[in-house]
Design an enzyme around this catalytic site. Structure first.
Site, PDB file in Angstrom:
ATOM      1  N   SER A   1       0.838  -1.189   0.000  1.00  0.00           N
ATOM      2  CA  SER A   1       0.000   0.000   0.000  1.00  0.00           C
ATOM      3  C   SER A   1       0.875   1.241   0.000  1.00  0.00           C
ATOM      4  O   SER A   1       2.022   1.208   0.456  1.00  0.00           O
ATOM      5  CB  SER A   1      -0.875   0.005   1.259  1.00  0.00           C
ATOM      6  OG  SER A   1      -1.533   1.239   1.440  1.00  0.00           O
TER       7      SER A   1
ATOM      8  N   TYR B   1      -2.458   0.214  10.608  1.00  0.00           N
ATOM      9  CA  TYR B   1      -2.415  -0.373   9.263  1.00  0.00           C
ATOM     10  C   TYR B   1      -1.144   0.055   8.538  1.00  0.00           C
ATOM     11  O   TYR B   1      -0.452  -0.777   7.922  1.00  0.00           O
ATOM     12  CB  TYR B   1      -3.648   0.057   8.474  1.00  0.00           C
ATOM     13  CG  TYR B   1      -3.644  -0.371   7.028  1.00  0.00           C
ATOM     14  CD1 TYR B   1      -3.899  -1.692   6.670  1.00  0.00           C
ATOM     15  CD2 TYR B   1      -3.388   0.549   6.017  1.00  0.00           C
ATOM     16  CE1 TYR B   1      -3.900  -2.091   5.346  1.00  0.00           C
ATOM     17  CE2 TYR B   1      -3.385   0.171   4.682  1.00  0.00           C
ATOM     18  CZ  TYR B   1      -3.647  -1.153   4.358  1.00  0.00           C
ATOM     19  OH  TYR B   1      -3.639  -1.535   3.032  1.00  0.00           O
TER      20      TYR B   1
END
Length: 243
Positions: free
Chosen positions: A135, A149
């Site tokens: 990501s 995260y």
């Protein structure tokens, strides 16, 4: 997209989202695909759709992942590429979040990645490819609510740097694909009733790439000549860039 004719590609997280899109795109490009995920019904349906092989396992169970990868390698006659696309996301500030949420994120995004690598590396030789779907949050911390995260995705980038040193020395290409927002159901069951989570989910779907966009990037990387290794492929939607 480049041809993957005859390539044997194993995809984790293949029952939905980016993983399922990668499996379809790789099969369309000529690959023989092995699919690994924990939801057997979805996995079997996709395997039938793309003519692939299914291996049911939860990536957080290292022994189960090893068995599944070994079985898929046997069924495919070897492995030329692994795409580690299993992932999860929970949002919340550190001071407000149940520690079990932290464990869930790290179990899938870090421990699951390591377990997959440990299972796959014995099957990957000269010219093979390893791709982690990480990501843009592995490159920066977007918000306090996304910090845990992001920490897991920073760790995923570090895992790939490690694999580059460990497996790259014997000719395995290691690539980190780092998308921004992607319109998936990654957070579908996360914190019902929380307005901030619902708003973030809405932004992901409004501004995000599709899973197919990310899958195209993965197939592009896999289809490059063996003497080319893409270290990191970062991509965002034009809408997110403007936003």
């Amino acid at each position: 997209m480049g041809s993957l004719d005859g390539r044997r590609v194993v995809v984790t997280g293949a029952s939905s989202g980016i993983g399922a899109a990668v499996a379809r795109a790789a099969a369309d490009a000529g690959a023989r695909v092995g699919l690994l995920a924990r939801r057997a019904d979805r996995l079997e349906a996709l395997a039938a759709e793309v003519g692939g092989r299914a291996g049911v396992a939860d990536v957080t169970d290292a022994a189960a992942v090893t068995r599944a990868v070994d079985e898929l390698a046997g069924a495919l006659g070897g492995v030329d590429a692994v795409v580690a696309a299993a992932g999860t996301m929970h949002l919340g500030a550190v001071s407000e979040t149940d520690p079990q949420r932290w464990r869930e994120v790290f179990d899938v995004n870090v421990h699951g990645l390591l377990a997959t690598a440990r299972a796959a590396l014995p099957h990957l030789g000269e010219g093979a490819s390893w791709v982690t779907v990480s990501s843009m949050s592995g490159r920066r911390v977007p918000s306090a609510a996304g910090g845990v995260y992001a920490a897991s995705k920073h760790a995923a980038h570090a895992v790939d740097e490690t694999l580059r040193r460990e497996a790259g020395a014997r000719g395995v290409r290691v690539t980190t694909v780092a998308p921004g927002f992607v319109a998936t159901d990654l957070m579908a069951g996360d914190e019902p009733g929380r307005e901030d989570v619902a708003a973030f989910r809405g932004r992901m779907h409004e501004l995000g790439l599709t899973p197919e966009h990310v899958a195209a990037a993965v197939v592009h990387v896999l289809g490059l000549p063996p003497e080319v290794c893409v270290v990191e492929y970062a991509l965002v939607s034009s809408a997110q860039q403007r936003g």
